[in-house]
Design an enzyme around this catalytic site. Structure first.
Site, PDB file in Angstrom:
ATOM      1  N   HIS A 148       0.831  -1.215   0.000  1.00 43.66           N
ATOM      2  CA  HIS A 148       0.000   0.000   0.000  1.00 43.66           C
ATOM      3  C   HIS A 148       0.857   1.252   0.000  1.00 43.66           C
ATOM      4  CE1 HIS A 148       0.385  -0.709   4.457  1.00 43.66           C
ATOM      5  NE2 HIS A 148       0.488   0.599   4.500  1.00 43.66           N
TER       6      HIS A 148
ATOM      7  N   GLN B  69      -3.950   3.553   1.439  1.00 45.79           N
ATOM      8  CA  GLN B  69      -4.366   3.614   2.840  1.00 45.79           C
ATOM      9  C   GLN B  69      -4.485   5.092   3.208  1.00 45.79           C
ATOM     10  OE1 GLN B  69      -1.376   2.804   5.930  1.00 45.79           O
ATOM     11  NE2 GLN B  69      -2.798   1.357   6.837  1.00 45.79           N
TER      12      GLN B  69
ATOM     13  N   GLU C 129       7.290   0.734   5.356  1.00 50.17           N
ATOM     14  CA  GLU C 129       6.626  -0.274   6.186  1.00 50.17           C
ATOM     15  C   GLU C 129       6.797  -1.638   5.538  1.00 50.17           C
ATOM     16  OE1 GLU C 129       2.504   0.714   6.886  1.00 50.17           O
ATOM     17  OE2 GLU C 129       1.981  -1.352   7.418  1.00 50.17           O
TER      18      GLU C 129
END
Lengths: 146, 146
Positions: free
Chosen positions: A7, A60, A134
Site C-alpha cells: 500500500h 491507505q 513499512e
C-alpha cells in the site's frame, strides 16, 4: 522476501472528504475501514489491484485521531500527502530482522498489529533515502469486510 | 479506468547510491533505466510485482539532471522522499479528460512520453489532497529491456 507494493499510506485532515475525492475522481471504493488506537489513526483501505503473489495493492488513507500521534505530527509539519510506502512479505519477522542486520533501523522491537489484522513494522526514513517504509504480512489477503 | 498502482516515484540526490540501497536492502533489481531530458531526470525502474490487469508495479527512482527541473526544485525544497504516485490505465487520454471535466487540474494539455515509452500526464497535487498524481498508459507493459 518482499513480493509486492502492499500500500501507499496517505495522510489527510478529513478522512471522509478524502475518501469521497478518491471515489468521485477515480471510482475507487472503500474495501475496509478501522480505527487503530495504538497508531492514533482512523483509516480507509481502497483496493486498487490484485498482485501476482496472491495479495493486493491498496491506498491507505489516514486521518489522525489525536494531534500527538505520529501521523498527526507529520500532518502538522508537512500538510497532506504521501506519508509512507509499504512492501508486502510472507515473513515480516524474518525480513525485518535481516534488514536490521544490514544496519537499517527498524522502529519496533517486534512487529505490531496493522490494518486488517496484518503484522507490520517500519524502517527509519533517514536510513531509506527519506522514505518511511513499512513491511507488512497480511492476515487474510484480499478478503473484503463488506 | 485506473486499474493498478503503476509506480511510486521517489526523488533522490544520487541515483546510483539509491539503486544500490534498494538492491542491497531488499533485493530489488533495475528493470529499466533511462534519461528523460524533457522531464530533466535520470531514472531507474525497479519492478516489484505483476498486477492483475496484465501490468506491473514499480518503484521509479528519480535523480534530477538539472537543478531547475521539477524534480530538482522539489528535492531542493523537500529533500529525498516520495515525489509522486502513478495509476495505470489503458486509456490515459480518456481518463485524464474525464478527470479534467470533474474540475481537477491536469498539468499537460495532452499526454507526454514517460518511462519505457509510456504516455503520461499529471494531476495538480493541490486538487488531490497533496498528492502529485500521475496517470500512465504503458507501451509494452512488463517487458524488461535487459
Amino acid at each position: 522476501m518482499l513480493t509486492r507494493i502492499d500500500h501507499i499510506g496517505i495522510a489527510c485532515f478529513d478522512l471522509d472528504k478524502t475518501v469521497e475525492f478518491y471515489r468521485a475522481t477515480y471510482g475507487f471504493e472503500v474495501f475496509h475501514s478501522e480505527i487503530n488506537e495504538e497508531q492514533g489513526v482512523r483509516e480507509a483501505m481502497l483496493r486498487i489491484n490484485g498482485t501476482d503473489d496472491g495479495g493486493a495493492s491498496y491506498l491507505q488513507l489516514l486521518e489522525p485521531t489525536r494531534e500527538d500521534s505520529a501521523v498527526g505530527k507529520w500532518l502538522a509539519k508537512n500538510g497532506e500527502g504521501v506519508h509512507h510506502i509499504a512492501f508486502g512479505t510472507a515473513d515480516v519477522d524474518g525480513d525485518s530482522e535481516a534488514i536490521r542486520d544490514k544496519g537499517v533501523r527498524v522502529l519496533y522491537d517486534a512487529p505490531r498489529r496493522g490494518s486488517m489484522d496484518s503484522r507490520i513494522t517500519f524502517l527509519h526514513p533517514k536510513d531509506c533515502h527519506g522514505v518511511l517504509t513499512e513491511l507488512v504480512t497480511s492476515a487474510a489477503p484480499d478478503v473484503a469486510d463488506h
